[in-house]
Write an enzyme that holds these catalytic residues in place. Sequence first.
Site, PDB file in Angstrom:
ATOM      1  N   LEU A 137       6.012   1.563   1.249  1.00  0.00           N
ATOM      2  CA  LEU A 137       4.738   2.032   1.503  1.00  0.00           C
ATOM      3  C   LEU A 137       4.398   3.361   0.751  1.00  0.00           C
ATOM      4  CD1 LEU A 137       5.566   1.786   5.393  1.00  0.00           C
ATOM      5  CD2 LEU A 137       4.391  -0.040   3.994  1.00  0.00           C
ATOM      6  N   GLU A 138       3.199   3.192   0.379  1.00  0.00           N
ATOM      7  CA  GLU A 138       2.844   4.228  -0.699  1.00  0.00           C
ATOM      8  C   GLU A 138       1.916   5.137   0.125  1.00  0.00           C
ATOM      9  OE1 GLU A 138       1.206   1.712  -3.043  1.00  0.00           O
ATOM     10  OE2 GLU A 138       2.890   1.249  -4.315  1.00  0.00           O
TER      11      GLU A 138
END
Length: 193
Positions: A137-138
Amino acid sequence: MRLCDRDIEAWLDDGRLVITPRPPTERISGATVDVRLGNQFRVFRGHTAAFIDLSGPKDEVSAALERVMSDEINLPEGEAFFLHPGELALAVTLESVTLPDNLVGWLDGRSSLARLGLMVHVTAHRIDPGWQGRIVLEFYNSGKLPLALRPGMMIGALSFEPLSGPAARPYNRRQDAKYKDQQGAVASRIDKD
């Protein structure tokens, strides 16, 4: 055409699609499977680098990445990770996902979290056919307040789209696959391009 809830369950039942731990029925909606936040994070360290030359010599790019990215942070159960306004952090899903070579996955953030300024993926939301591992996840906080993120919270949803046939070069068979079998919050490997 994306898989509906009945098809997602059928693909899970016969092992074509694997999500570990397997989500309960309540987390499978009309066309998505809810995923939760894992406990591994990575952030940018305090640094004095003016920039990273992404097209520079690979050894320089690699050294710059090493200077600016933190080691992996493993959050103890019950603790929160605080993402401050304007900050980027990497994290992973609690679930590990294995896709066959004829299915592509898509990660979307939750609307309720987006309304608070949380972006779950900056640009990379495709999960390639043949993928196996946890999803990175960014996170980016575009809001005005720090956000407390806790492992185990619902963080996003996956949808799945069958391909017209099996991919000739699925991710798990590519020699240049930089994030194969990823289990943690792996930093950028742009220097491996």
